[in-house]
Write a protein that holds these residues in place. Structure first.
Motif, PDB file in Angstrom:
ATOM      1  N   TYR A 144      48.300   6.412  34.006  1.00 25.89           N
ATOM      2  CA  TYR A 144      48.910   6.403  32.686  1.00 25.89           C
ATOM      3  C   TYR A 144      47.918   6.363  31.533  1.00 25.89           C
ATOM      4  O   TYR A 144      46.953   5.597  31.555  1.00 25.89           O
ATOM      5  CB  TYR A 144      49.859   5.202  32.543  1.00 25.89           C
ATOM      6  N   SER A 145      48.234   7.180  30.556  1.00 25.10           N
ATOM      7  CA  SER A 145      47.539   7.113  29.290  1.00 25.10           C
ATOM      8  C   SER A 145      48.473   6.345  28.356  1.00 25.10           C
ATOM      9  O   SER A 145      49.587   6.788  28.083  1.00 25.10           O
ATOM     10  CB  SER A 145      47.310   8.543  28.794  1.00 25.10           C
ATOM     11  N   VAL A 146      48.053   5.163  27.914  1.00 29.95           N
ATOM     12  CA  VAL A 146      48.947   4.290  27.148  1.00 29.95           C
ATOM     13  C   VAL A 146      48.570   4.275  25.669  1.00 29.95           C
ATOM     14  O   VAL A 146      47.404   4.077  25.316  1.00 29.95           O
ATOM     15  CB  VAL A 146      48.898   2.846  27.682  1.00 29.95           C
ATOM     16  N   LYS A 147      49.577   4.485  24.840  1.00 30.52           N
ATOM     17  CA  LYS A 147      49.384   4.418  23.392  1.00 30.52           C
ATOM     18  C   LYS A 147      50.196   3.221  22.899  1.00 30.52           C
ATOM     19  O   LYS A 147      51.313   2.990  23.379  1.00 30.52           O
ATOM     20  CB  LYS A 147      49.934   5.718  22.790  1.00 30.52           C
ATOM     21  N   VAL A 148      49.646   2.457  21.981  1.00 29.20           N
ATOM     22  CA  VAL A 148      50.347   1.296  21.436  1.00 29.20           C
ATOM     23  C   VAL A 148      50.684   1.578  19.976  1.00 29.20           C
ATOM     24  O   VAL A 148      49.812   1.971  19.196  1.00 29.20           O
ATOM     25  CB  VAL A 148      49.471   0.021  21.547  1.00 29.20           C
ATOM     26  N   VAL A 149      51.951   1.420  19.611  1.00 25.91           N
ATOM     27  CA  VAL A 149      52.403   1.693  18.237  1.00 25.91           C
ATOM     28  C   VAL A 149      53.029   0.438  17.648  1.00 25.91           C
ATOM     29  O   VAL A 149      53.983  -0.116  18.208  1.00 25.91           O
ATOM     30  CB  VAL A 149      53.421   2.856  18.209  1.00 25.91           C
ATOM     31  N   HIS A 150      52.483  -0.016  16.537  1.00 27.14           N
ATOM     32  CA  HIS A 150      53.015  -1.184  15.818  1.00 27.14           C
ATOM     33  C   HIS A 150      53.983  -0.659  14.752  1.00 27.14           C
ATOM     34  O   HIS A 150      53.568  -0.191  13.697  1.00 27.14           O
ATOM     35  CB  HIS A 150      51.840  -1.927  15.166  1.00 27.14           C
ATOM     36  N   LEU A 151      55.277  -0.756  15.044  1.00 23.10           N
ATOM     37  CA  LEU A 151      56.272  -0.110  14.180  1.00 23.10           C
ATOM     38  C   LEU A 151      56.411  -0.745  12.799  1.00 23.10           C
ATOM     39  O   LEU A 151      56.861  -0.088  11.860  1.00 23.10           O
ATOM     40  CB  LEU A 151      57.636  -0.082  14.875  1.00 23.10           C
ATOM     41  N   ALA A 152      56.021  -2.008  12.659  1.00 29.81           N
ATOM     42  CA  ALA A 152      56.115  -2.621  11.331  1.00 29.81           C
ATOM     43  C   ALA A 152      54.995  -2.097  10.427  1.00 29.81           C
ATOM     44  O   ALA A 152      55.116  -2.120   9.203  1.00 29.81           O
ATOM     45  CB  ALA A 152      56.059  -4.147  11.449  1.00 29.81           C
ATOM     46  N   GLU A 153      53.930  -1.609  11.058  1.00 28.44           N
ATOM     47  CA  GLU A 153      52.819  -1.067  10.262  1.00 28.44           C
ATOM     48  C   GLU A 153      52.822   0.452  10.210  1.00 28.44           C
ATOM     49  O   GLU A 153      52.344   1.038   9.249  1.00 28.44           O
ATOM     50  CB  GLU A 153      51.478  -1.550  10.850  1.00 28.44           C
ATOM     51  N   GLU A 154      53.337   1.071  11.273  1.00 28.13           N
ATOM     52  CA  GLU A 154      53.344   2.539  11.331  1.00 28.13           C
ATOM     53  C   GLU A 154      54.790   3.016  11.242  1.00 28.13           C
ATOM     54  O   GLU A 154      55.362   3.483  12.225  1.00 28.13           O
ATOM     55  CB  GLU A 154      52.688   3.003  12.635  1.00 28.13           C
ATOM     56  N   LYS A 155      55.352   2.881  10.046  1.00 29.54           N
ATOM     57  CA  LYS A 155      56.770   3.207   9.873  1.00 29.54           C
ATOM     58  C   LYS A 155      57.054   4.700  10.046  1.00 29.54           C
ATOM     59  O   LYS A 155      58.197   5.092  10.304  1.00 29.54           O
ATOM     60  CB  LYS A 155      57.252   2.723   8.513  1.00 29.54           C
ATOM     61  N   ASP A 156      56.026   5.517   9.917  1.00 25.88           N
ATOM     62  CA  ASP A 156      56.243   6.950  10.138  1.00 25.88           C
ATOM     63  C   ASP A 156      56.514   7.262  11.608  1.00 25.88           C
ATOM     64  O   ASP A 156      56.880   8.397  11.947  1.00 25.88           O
ATOM     65  CB  ASP A 156      55.045   7.769   9.625  1.00 25.88           C
ATOM     66  N   GLN A 157      56.340   6.271  12.486  1.00 24.43           N
ATOM     67  CA  GLN A 157      56.615   6.472  13.910  1.00 24.43           C
ATOM     68  C   GLN A 157      58.026   6.040  14.301  1.00 24.43           C
ATOM     69  O   GLN A 157      58.432   6.194  15.453  1.00 24.43           O
ATOM     70  CB  GLN A 157      55.603   5.675  14.759  1.00 24.43           C
ATOM     71  N   LEU A 158      58.769   5.482  13.321  1.00 26.11           N
ATOM     72  CA  LEU A 158      60.114   4.978  13.619  1.00 26.11           C
ATOM     73  C   LEU A 158      61.037   6.074  14.155  1.00 26.11           C
ATOM     74  O   LEU A 158      61.785   5.848  15.113  1.00 26.11           O
ATOM     75  CB  LEU A 158      60.746   4.346  12.370  1.00 26.11           C
ATOM     76  N   GLU A 159      60.985   7.240  13.527  1.00 22.16           N
ATOM     77  CA  GLU A 159      61.876   8.317  13.961  1.00 22.16           C
ATOM     78  C   GLU A 159      61.581   8.747  15.396  1.00 22.16           C
ATOM     79  O   GLU A 159      62.492   8.996  16.181  1.00 22.16           O
ATOM     80  CB  GLU A 159      61.798   9.511  13.009  1.00 22.16           C
ATOM     81  N   ALA A 160      60.286   8.836  15.713  1.00 22.46           N
ATOM     82  CA  ALA A 160      59.907   9.218  17.079  1.00 22.46           C
ATOM     83  C   ALA A 160      60.414   8.187  18.090  1.00 22.46           C
ATOM     84  O   ALA A 160      60.910   8.540  19.168  1.00 22.46           O
ATOM     85  CB  ALA A 160      58.392   9.363  17.179  1.00 22.46           C
ATOM     86  N   ALA A 161      60.306   6.910  17.710  1.00 19.74           N
ATOM     87  CA  ALA A 161      60.780   5.848  18.595  1.00 19.74           C
ATOM     88  C   ALA A 161      62.291   5.954  18.796  1.00 19.74           C
ATOM     89  O   ALA A 161      62.791   5.898  19.927  1.00 19.74           O
ATOM     90  CB  ALA A 161      60.408   4.480  18.015  1.00 19.74           C
ATOM     91  N   LYS A 162      63.016   6.144  17.682  1.00 18.54           N
ATOM     92  CA  LYS A 162      64.478   6.267  17.776  1.00 18.54           C
ATOM     93  C   LYS A 162      64.865   7.486  18.605  1.00 18.54           C
ATOM     94  O   LYS A 162      65.796   7.438  19.414  1.00 18.54           O
ATOM     95  CB  LYS A 162      65.086   6.374  16.375  1.00 18.54           C
ATOM     96  N   SER A 163      64.164   8.573  18.394  1.00 20.76           N
ATOM     97  CA  SER A 163      64.458   9.803  19.151  1.00 20.76           C
ATOM     98  C   SER A 163      64.273   9.591  20.646  1.00 20.76           C
ATOM     99  O   SER A 163      64.963  10.206  21.465  1.00 20.76           O
ATOM    100  CB  SER A 163      63.542  10.943  18.712  1.00 20.76           C
ATOM    101  N   ALA A 164      63.330   8.728  20.992  1.00 25.02           N
ATOM    102  CA  ALA A 164      63.082   8.459  22.418  1.00 25.02           C
ATOM    103  C   ALA A 164      64.115   7.491  22.983  1.00 25.02           C
ATOM    104  O   ALA A 164      64.111   7.201  24.182  1.00 25.02           O
ATOM    105  CB  ALA A 164      61.675   7.902  22.605  1.00 25.02           C
ATOM    106  N   GLY A 165      64.990   6.968  22.101  1.00 23.16           N
ATOM    107  CA  GLY A 165      66.039   6.066  22.571  1.00 23.16           C
ATOM    108  C   GLY A 165      65.702   4.595  22.423  1.00 23.16           C
ATOM    109  O   GLY A 165      66.422   3.741  22.939  1.00 23.16           O
ATOM    110  N   VAL A 166      64.631   4.293  21.718  1.00 22.86           N
ATOM    111  CA  VAL A 166      64.241   2.886  21.543  1.00 22.86           C
ATOM    112  C   VAL A 166      65.214   2.204  20.574  1.00 22.86           C
ATOM    113  O   VAL A 166      65.426   2.680  19.466  1.00 22.86           O
ATOM    114  CB  VAL A 166      62.789   2.779  21.008  1.00 22.86           C
ATOM    115  N   GLN A 167      65.818   1.106  21.031  1.00 18.08           N
ATOM    116  CA  GLN A 167      66.791   0.374  20.213  1.00 18.08           C
ATOM    117  C   GLN A 167      66.255  -0.973  19.763  1.00 18.08           C
ATOM    118  O   GLN A 167      66.742  -1.566  18.812  1.00 18.08           O
ATOM    119  CB  GLN A 167      68.076   0.161  21.014  1.00 18.08           C
ATOM    120  N   SER A 168      65.264  -1.466  20.475  1.00 19.24           N
ATOM    121  CA  SER A 168      64.666  -2.750  20.106  1.00 19.24           C
ATOM    122  C   SER A 168      63.222  -2.759  20.578  1.00 19.24           C
ATOM    123  O   SER A 168      62.815  -1.926  21.389  1.00 19.24           O
ATOM    124  CB  SER A 168      65.456  -3.913  20.734  1.00 19.24           C
TER     125      SER A 168
END
Lengths: 77, 77
Positions: free
Chosen positions: A30-54
């Motif tokens: 695995y290649s693991v990427k860590v995204v801090h959603l409170a700091e990288e708000k531009d990644q919120l849509e990608a997270a939601k699109s992937a089905g992330v709810q929490s």
């Protein structure tokens, strides 16, 4: 190499999950990427699109896995 | 070698989590045991003692991580 994205928001439950989970993944698989959603708000849509709810959540090969419960994604927008 | 115990009950959400998670753990770091709680009811108390409230769950070094939600442990007794 498979992809895994760990979404978190810096909460204590997120930090626990990161230290126990993200480091537990096989680095040969695995290649693991860590995204801090409170700091990288531009990644919120990608997270939601992937089905992330929490957060914390780990998206493995496009499939979301919610690990315990730190915060709802709706509260991070 | 660190220990990880994956508790499940054979549900589709459990099977997904097993195939994506348990196989993703670094085999050089973790010795993984898989417990089917609907079949191995004598393991229910150990799971509860570790803090498992629902399945699928992964107990890593004694700390419980609930992965998505398949079934409440109270419904497996």
């Amino acid at each position: 190499m498979k992809s895994a994205i760990f979404y978190h928001a810096g909460c204590p439950i997120c930090v626990d999950a990161e230290s126990q989970f993200v480091t537990a993944l096989d680095p040969k698989q695995y290649s693991v990427k860590v995204v801090h959603l409170a700091e990288e708000k531009d990644q919120l849509e990608a997270a939601k699109s992937a089905g992330v709810q929490s957060v914390p959540a780990l998206v493995v090969e496009g499939q979301p896995f919610h690990i315990n419960f730190g915060a709802a994604i709706a509260d991070l927008a």
